[in-house]
Design a protein around this motif. Structure first.
Motif, PDB file in Angstrom:
ATOM      1  N   SER A  56       8.806  -0.754  -4.633  1.00 55.21           N
ATOM      2  CA  SER A  56       8.661  -1.192  -3.243  1.00 55.21           C
ATOM      3  C   SER A  56       9.581  -2.379  -2.996  1.00 55.21           C
ATOM      4  CB  SER A  56       7.211  -1.586  -2.943  1.00 55.21           C
ATOM      5  OG  SER A  56       6.919  -2.877  -3.442  1.00 55.21           O
ATOM      6  N   THR A  57       9.659  -2.805  -1.731  1.00 53.30           N
ATOM      7  CA  THR A  57      10.499  -3.950  -1.368  1.00 53.30           C
ATOM      8  C   THR A  57       9.734  -5.258  -1.428  1.00 53.30           C
ATOM      9  OG1 THR A  57       9.929  -3.677   0.975  1.00 53.30           O
ATOM     10  CG2 THR A  57      11.878  -2.485   0.155  1.00 53.30           C
ATOM     11  N   LEU A  58       8.482  -5.222  -1.821  1.00 52.94           N
ATOM     12  CA  LEU A  58       7.629  -6.408  -1.816  1.00 52.94           C
ATOM     13  C   LEU A  58       8.164  -7.493  -2.744  1.00 52.94           C
ATOM     14  CD1 LEU A  58       4.928  -7.899  -1.175  1.00 52.94           C
ATOM     15  CD2 LEU A  58       3.949  -6.654  -3.118  1.00 52.94           C
ATOM     16  N   THR A  59       8.194  -8.717  -2.239  1.00 54.08           N
ATOM     17  CA  THR A  59       8.455  -9.891  -3.061  1.00 54.08           C
ATOM     18  C   THR A  59       7.443 -10.965  -2.698  1.00 54.08           C
ATOM     19  OG1 THR A  59      10.027 -10.867  -1.482  1.00 54.08           O
ATOM     20  CG2 THR A  59      10.934  -9.424  -3.186  1.00 54.08           C
ATOM     21  N   ALA A  60       7.117 -11.813  -3.661  1.00 49.65           N
ATOM     22  CA  ALA A  60       6.158 -12.892  -3.422  1.00 49.65           C
ATOM     23  C   ALA A  60       6.261 -13.909  -4.543  1.00 49.65           C
ATOM     24  CB  ALA A  60       4.733 -12.339  -3.343  1.00 49.65           C
ATOM     25  N   TRP A 115     -10.288  -9.225   0.508  1.00 49.83           N
ATOM     26  CA  TRP A 115      -8.830  -9.325   0.476  1.00 49.83           C
ATOM     27  C   TRP A 115      -8.268  -9.979   1.735  1.00 49.83           C
ATOM     28  CZ3 TRP A 115     -11.379  -4.914   1.902  1.00 49.83           C
ATOM     29  CH2 TRP A 115     -10.949  -4.244   3.057  1.00 49.83           C
ATOM     30  N   PHE A 116      -7.006 -10.356   1.624  1.00 52.14           N
ATOM     31  CA  PHE A 116      -6.240 -10.888   2.749  1.00 52.14           C
ATOM     32  C   PHE A 116      -5.279  -9.798   3.200  1.00 52.14           C
ATOM     33  CE2 PHE A 116      -7.090 -14.280  -0.293  1.00 52.14           C
ATOM     34  CZ  PHE A 116      -7.754 -15.217   0.486  1.00 52.14           C
ATOM     35  N   ASP A 117      -5.333  -9.457   4.465  1.00 52.69           N
ATOM     36  CA  ASP A 117      -4.436  -8.441   5.026  1.00 52.69           C
ATOM     37  C   ASP A 117      -3.216  -9.146   5.616  1.00 52.69           C
ATOM     38  OD1 ASP A 117      -3.163  -6.384   6.285  1.00 52.69           O
ATOM     39  OD2 ASP A 117      -4.877  -5.746   7.501  1.00 52.69           O
ATOM     40  N   HIS A 118      -2.067  -8.964   4.973  1.00 54.69           N
ATOM     41  CA  HIS A 118      -0.846  -9.614   5.452  1.00 54.69           C
ATOM     42  C   HIS A 118      -0.127  -8.795   6.511  1.00 54.69           C
ATOM     43  CE1 HIS A 118      -1.471 -12.478   2.273  1.00 54.69           C
ATOM     44  NE2 HIS A 118      -1.344 -11.568   1.335  1.00 54.69           N
ATOM     45  N   GLY A 119      -0.687  -7.625   6.846  1.00 59.69           N
ATOM     46  CA  GLY A 119      -0.089  -6.797   7.877  1.00 59.69           C
ATOM     47  C   GLY A 119       1.020  -5.913   7.333  1.00 59.69           C
ATOM     48  N   ARG A 153       0.827  -1.215   0.000  1.00 60.29           N
ATOM     49  CA  ARG A 153       0.000   0.000   0.000  1.00 60.29           C
ATOM     50  C   ARG A 153       0.859   1.261   0.000  1.00 60.29           C
ATOM     51  NH1 ARG A 153      -5.431  -0.438  -1.157  1.00 60.29           N
ATOM     52  NH2 ARG A 153      -5.652   1.582  -0.122  1.00 60.29           N
ATOM     53  N   LYS A 154       2.123   1.132  -0.296  1.00 62.21           N
ATOM     54  CA  LYS A 154       3.006   2.293  -0.389  1.00 62.21           C
ATOM     55  C   LYS A 154       2.471   3.249  -1.450  1.00 62.21           C
ATOM     56  CE  LYS A 154       7.735   3.560  -1.710  1.00 62.21           C
ATOM     57  NZ  LYS A 154       9.049   3.026  -2.171  1.00 62.21           N
ATOM     58  N   PRO A 155       2.279   4.538  -1.094  1.00 57.48           N
ATOM     59  CA  PRO A 155       1.749   5.492  -2.079  1.00 57.48           C
ATOM     60  C   PRO A 155       2.692   5.652  -3.266  1.00 57.48           C
ATOM     61  CG  PRO A 155       1.577   6.368   0.159  1.00 57.48           C
ATOM     62  CD  PRO A 155       2.430   5.139   0.241  1.00 57.48           C
ATOM     63  N   LEU A 156       2.115   5.669  -4.455  1.00 52.89           N
ATOM     64  CA  LEU A 156       2.894   5.820  -5.684  1.00 52.89           C
ATOM     65  C   LEU A 156       2.482   7.096  -6.405  1.00 52.89           C
ATOM     66  CD1 LEU A 156       2.727   2.147  -7.020  1.00 52.89           C
ATOM     67  CD2 LEU A 156       4.548   3.201  -5.663  1.00 52.89           C
ATOM     68  N   ALA A 157       3.409   7.676  -7.114  1.00 58.30           N
ATOM     69  CA  ALA A 157       3.140   8.899  -7.878  1.00 58.30           C
ATOM     70  C   ALA A 157       2.514   8.540  -9.210  1.00 58.30           C
ATOM     71  CB  ALA A 157       4.435   9.670  -8.094  1.00 58.30           C
ATOM     72  N   ASP A 198       8.300  -1.881   3.625  1.00 56.54           N
ATOM     73  CA  ASP A 198       8.001  -0.513   3.216  1.00 56.54           C
ATOM     74  C   ASP A 198       7.337   0.297   4.328  1.00 56.54           C
ATOM     75  OD1 ASP A 198       8.898  -0.949   0.576  1.00 56.54           O
ATOM     76  OD2 ASP A 198       6.998  -1.903   0.072  1.00 56.54           O
ATOM     77  N   GLY A 199       7.058  -0.350   5.480  1.00 60.05           N
ATOM     78  CA  GLY A 199       6.396   0.348   6.571  1.00 60.05           C
ATOM     79  C   GLY A 199       4.916   0.580   6.334  1.00 60.05           C
ATOM     80  N   VAL A 200       4.317  -0.165   5.404  1.00 61.69           N
ATOM     81  CA  VAL A 200       2.893  -0.040   5.085  1.00 61.69           C
ATOM     82  C   VAL A 200       2.293  -1.436   4.961  1.00 61.69           C
ATOM     83  CG1 VAL A 200       3.173   2.165   3.877  1.00 61.69           C
ATOM     84  CG2 VAL A 200       3.346   0.014   2.607  1.00 61.69           C
ATOM     85  N   PRO A 201       0.965  -1.550   5.043  1.00 69.25           N
ATOM     86  CA  PRO A 201       0.337  -2.864   4.912  1.00 69.25           C
ATOM     87  C   PRO A 201       0.537  -3.462   3.517  1.00 69.25           C
ATOM     88  CG  PRO A 201      -1.176  -1.306   5.933  1.00 69.25           C
ATOM     89  CD  PRO A 201      -0.014  -0.510   5.411  1.00 69.25           C
ATOM     90  N   VAL A 202       0.494  -4.782   3.471  1.00 68.64           N
ATOM     91  CA  VAL A 202       0.530  -5.544   2.228  1.00 68.64           C
ATOM     92  C   VAL A 202      -0.749  -6.361   2.146  1.00 68.64           C
ATOM     93  CG1 VAL A 202       1.711  -7.390   0.957  1.00 68.64           C
ATOM     94  CG2 VAL A 202       3.044  -5.623   2.145  1.00 68.64           C
ATOM     95  N   GLU A 203      -1.354  -6.370   0.960  1.00 68.31           N
ATOM     96  CA  GLU A 203      -2.624  -7.074   0.781  1.00 68.31           C
ATOM     97  C   GLU A 203      -2.573  -7.962  -0.465  1.00 68.31           C
ATOM     98  OE1 GLU A 203      -5.409  -3.345   2.386  1.00 68.31           O
ATOM     99  OE2 GLU A 203      -5.524  -4.010   0.297  1.00 68.31           O
ATOM    100  N   THR A 204      -3.340  -9.036  -0.413  1.00 68.53           N
ATOM    101  CA  THR A 204      -3.661  -9.809  -1.614  1.00 68.53           C
ATOM    102  C   THR A 204      -5.157  -9.673  -1.838  1.00 68.53           C
ATOM    103  OG1 THR A 204      -1.865 -11.402  -1.398  1.00 68.53           O
ATOM    104  CG2 THR A 204      -3.787 -12.088  -2.675  1.00 68.53           C
ATOM    105  N   VAL A 205      -5.530  -9.204  -3.011  1.00 70.83           N
ATOM    106  CA  VAL A 205      -6.913  -8.863  -3.301  1.00 70.83           C
ATOM    107  C   VAL A 205      -7.572 -10.018  -4.056  1.00 70.83           C
ATOM    108  CG1 VAL A 205      -8.444  -7.155  -4.345  1.00 70.83           C
ATOM    109  CG2 VAL A 205      -6.201  -6.457  -3.467  1.00 70.83           C
ATOM    110  N   ALA A 206      -8.431 -10.754  -3.363  1.00 69.97           N
ATOM    111  CA  ALA A 206      -9.144 -11.844  -4.021  1.00 69.97           C
ATOM    112  C   ALA A 206     -10.090 -11.299  -5.074  1.00 69.97           C
ATOM    113  CB  ALA A 206      -9.912 -12.683  -2.997  1.00 69.97           C
ATOM    114  N   ASP A 207     -10.692 -10.131  -4.796  1.00 71.87           N
ATOM    115  CA  ASP A 207     -11.527  -9.503  -5.818  1.00 71.87           C
ATOM    116  C   ASP A 207     -11.840  -8.067  -5.448  1.00 71.87           C
ATOM    117  OD1 ASP A 207     -12.808  -9.460  -8.264  1.00 71.87           O
ATOM    118  OD2 ASP A 207     -13.915 -11.295  -7.877  1.00 71.87           O
ATOM    119  N   HIS A 208     -12.174  -7.318  -6.502  1.00 72.73           N
ATOM    120  CA  HIS A 208     -12.560  -5.906  -6.388  1.00 72.73           C
ATOM    121  C   HIS A 208     -13.640  -5.729  -7.448  1.00 72.73           C
ATOM    122  CE1 HIS A 208     -12.107  -1.724  -5.313  1.00 72.73           C
ATOM    123  NE2 HIS A 208     -11.657  -1.347  -6.504  1.00 72.73           N
TER     124      HIS A 208
END
Length: 796
Positions: free
Chosen positions: A533-537, A650-654, A492-496, A559-569
């Protein structure tokens, strides 16, 4: 999409050149409109081609007094008269709102100005516009062409702004408008216009197949050269256009163009079967038809590759008349173009290409068009007023001539060269978008698609049975949460806006992206690295009939922000209140409602489908009204607010997770009872592994064993000595093993299957059999294209 274009001053006699085109192509066309009482005299081959070009762009065989043509033609006349009333030639502009001298917008305004003149010429040439044959209107077109030629588009001007306007956008419109107004223009006027085109589109523009002269752009340049040759009676230009098409035809192994696996890439890094692919099939279908039977007919045997692309490249991404957005690039952010319009336009191009195809191809393609048309549940295809008259007529003729409607296909199709996959069940279609060092996360440029950041992070779009089909075309892109694209795992790191750079600059440093498929089932995986971001998966999708098993592991970020996996939107429309039920409990359809479940086993969204969480999972759900504007994602859009209702799951990975994971099964189109029953059925599909080393499933009922090995390892009786994607499909006393190497190093992979095997029945030449008997051992040389290599064995 370009507007329909007309013909010479007698073209309100709309079928004037039909006989020439029909005779050349061996066609049986519908009767011409009643108003076509007189045909122009065809003096030579240049005249014949000019008349044919007009007919190809204008359309033939339609009744101008019948719908949908009557309404379309009347609207064309209204637009033309408005343009005429506002036209005010002045130094630096033809219309006050389109200044030609602004460095930022001048080149685009030039093309827009030519576009208005083209609309005026069409209204003069077409029947039923209310301005048909209006001498004042066509005189204004000539004056406007002269004014723009003097002001900006001439052989003494230097280009500025976007190169496309000077070499493609404006010259196409100049030439097509001159074809329409041909009988009202002098030889001197035509000479001025063609000289300007020669200045900006010289022969050297197609001398080398590189840069901006590849793929769809090369096709457009050839279209300009061919039309200029026809209009200016220059045989060498037409021959050059024909010959310069040849580099477009062969399959490529890198960069722009068609790939043997069905992929189409433009701008080097972008999956572009829609948008740029639409431009390519449009230009080629027109040029093939224009030149057929003439001195300059396209005879290169590689043109068959273009015909093959209908079923290999385009049809897999068309679902009930829409073109899936995963291959529409930055065009997803355009307010006036959506997946529905893109799909219908490409269908019309296929109908035109069919005119010069073999009888078998023609019948198959028309059957596909009829099937897509009949299954569509949005605005009816054959009355869509956004389509040109010519395209409406082409589609109607194709549907009427189709022997029968082709059924929707089922099963997966993988496109490793552009990191895309498609899967169809009995009542749904889904598309998967990934990114790697070869294919960008997304494309932005020219102020378009500013927030498409995560559309390549495993976006899983889907359309379920009974749903209208406008999930992603009904205001989705300006209103959706760009951090919650369905199927993605994101920081969820803000992007420009435009984060990562334009024109495909944003690409992850990963190579393990792709998978193996056998036509019935598929295993696909993505080594994900987050954008900026530093996210890897490690993410895997297993396409298993009417369900998609989605696994994620090794999810780590700092990144100091939450990470999510979105099952649907899910986009529920402007007033959607579709019921959400979780484990039998129906939740209130209240906007703003956020629910958190510690251990949910299944969920169902009415009218859409179901979600199963094996072994239970912590799940978040949110209903919300979201408001956005097209201008926020595309500087060319309007600032008018658009509001849609959404259901997110979604799944909140914290915050800053380490080695987090998820697992869910997507059931598109499933009813609530089906979803609950599937959740209780632990044996249909079992998850064998879900780790950063290997992700795998099995189904005894389906005879399926599938695994994505991120490194050497073993699971479920399968073992490999290096990274690979493997499928085993068992039926009766035989089994088919399918293997692909998504990292594409070319290194051999040794595969072991702990199952008694009597013999190898068939094998790809790249497969070496090391052992049979108590177990099977194979050595596979997979190559560097992530192609699936298959072996069929007889079980012991």
């Amino acid at each position: 999409m370009s507007s329909p274009q007309g013909s010479s001053r007698r073209t309100f006699l709309t079928a004037s050149g039909t006989g020439v085109a029909a005779a050349t192509l061996g066609l049986t066309l519908p009767p011409a409109p009643a108003s076509a009482a007189q045909l122009p005299v065809v003096a030579d081959e240049f005249d014949a081609l000019r008349l044919r070009w007009r007919d190809l762009t204008l359309g033939t065989g339609f009744d101008a007094t019948a719908e949908p043509y009557a309404t379309k033609l009347a609207a064309l006349g209204t637009s033309a008269r408005a343009a005429l009333a506002a036209m005010a030639p002045a130094n630096g502009s033809l219309w006050p709102d389109l200044p030609l001298t602004d460095p930022a917008t001048g080149s685009a305004n030039m093309s827009s100005s030519y576009g208005r003149l083209n609309t005026m010429a069409q209204a003069w040439a077409q029947p039923g516009t209310g301005s048909t044959g209006d001498a004042g209107l066509i005189a204004a077109v000539g004056k406007g062409l002269d004014h723009l030629c003097t002001q900006i588009y001439n052989e003494n001007t230097k280009s500025f702004g976007n190169w496309w306007d000077w070499q493609i956008g404006s010259p196409r419109l100049v030439l097509d408008t001159a074809v329409i107004a041909y009988d009202t223009l002098t030889a001197g006027q035509i000479a001025h216009y063609t000289a300007a085109v020669d200045h900006f589109v010289p022969d050297s523009a197609v001398a080398v197949y590189s840069g901006t002269s590849t793929g769809a752009n090369r096709t457009d340049l050839c279209r300009v050269l061919a039309t200029r040759g026809v209009l200016g009676r220059n045989a060498a230009k037409i021959a050059l256009a024909r010959d310069a098409l040849s580099p477009v035809f062969p399959y490529v192994t890198g960069g722009d163009g068609l790939y043997a696996d069905g992929s189409f890439v433009q701008h080097t890094w972008i999956a572009y079967t829609g948008s740029y692919g639409e431009v390519q099939i449009d230009g080629l279908s027109r040029l093939f038809a224009l030149l057929a039977g003439s001195t300059w007919a396209v005879t290169d045997p590689n043109r068959q590759i273009i015909l093959d692309s209908v079923e290999r490249s385009y049809a897999p991404f068309i679902h009930d008349g829409l073109m899936m957005d995963c291959v529409n690039g930055r065009a997803i952010s355009r307010q006036t173009t959506d997946d529905q319009l893109m799909g219908r336009t490409i269908m019309a191009h296929i109908a035109m290409l069919a005119l010069g195809a073999s009888p078998a191809e023609r019948d198959r393609w028309r059957g596909m068009i009829k099937g897509w048309t009949e299954r569509n549940r949005t605005t009816p295809v054959l009355t869509d007023q956004r389509l040109s008259v010519a395209n409406l007529a082409l589609l109607r003729a194709a549907v009427d001539a189709a022997p029968s409607a082709a059924p929707a296909p089922t099963g997966p199709r993988l496109f490793p060269a552009m990191d895309r996959a498609v899967h169809r069940g009995a009542r749904f279609a889904a598309s998967l978008s990934m990114a790697s060092s070869r294919i960008a996360y997304y494309e932005n440029g020219n102020g378009e698609n500013l927030r498409g950041w995560h559309t390549g992070s495993g976006m899983l779009a889907w359309w379920g049975e009974g749903f209208a089909g406008d999930q992603y075309s009904d205001g989705f892109w300006p209103t959706a949460d760009p951090y919650r694209m369905p199927g993605t795992t994101v920081s969820r790191k803000p992007l420009a806006d435009g984060e990562g750079g334009a024109w495909g600059a944003a690409r992850p440093a990963t190579t393990w992206v792709g998978g193996a498929g056998d036509g019935t089932y598929a295993a696909v995986g993505q080594h994900l690295k987050g954008l900026s971001s530093t996210l890897t998966a490690r993410k895997s999708w297993f396409f298993a009939g009417d369900e998609i098993v989605c696994l994620g592991a090794g999810i780590t970020a700092a990144d100091g922000v939450p990470v999510e996996t979105v099952a649907d939107h899910r986009n529920l429309g402007a007033a959607g209140t579709n019921a959400l039920t979780v484990d039998g409990r129906r939740l209130p359809a209240t906007p703003g409602r956020h629910d958190s479940f510690r251990r949910a086993h299944w969920a169902h969204l009415a009218g859409h489908g179901g979600y199963v969480f094996p072994d239970g999972a912590a799940v978040q759900t949110l209903r919300e009204e979201r408001t956005g504007t097209w201008k926020a994602i595309n500087t060319g859009g309007t600032a008018d607010p658009v509001t849609r209702r959404y259901l997110s799951l979604w799944f909140d990975h914290g915050t800053d997770p380490t080695d987090a994971s998820y697992a869910y099964v997507l059931l598109p189109g499933a009813r609530q009872l089906e979803t609950a029953v599937r959740a209780a059925d632990r044996d249909k599909v079992r998850i064998l592994a879900n780790s950063p080393l290997v992700q795998a499933i099995s189904s005894r009922r389906l005879g399926l064993l599938a695994a994505n090995f991120w490194t050497a390892g073993a699971t479920g009786g399968l073992g490999v000595n290096g990274p690979a994607s493997v499928l085993v499909h068992t039926a009766h006393r035989t089994a088919t093993l399918s293997l692909a190497a998504p990292e594409r190093t070319g290194a051999p992979v040794e595969l072991t299957w702990d199952r008694p095997v009597r013999s190898v029945a068939t094998r790809d030449p790249r497969v070496e059999v090391l052992a049979t008997g108590r177990s099977l051992r194979l050595r596979v040389a997979p190559g560097t294209s992530c192609e699936t290599v298959r072996t069929e064995v007889v079980l012991g």
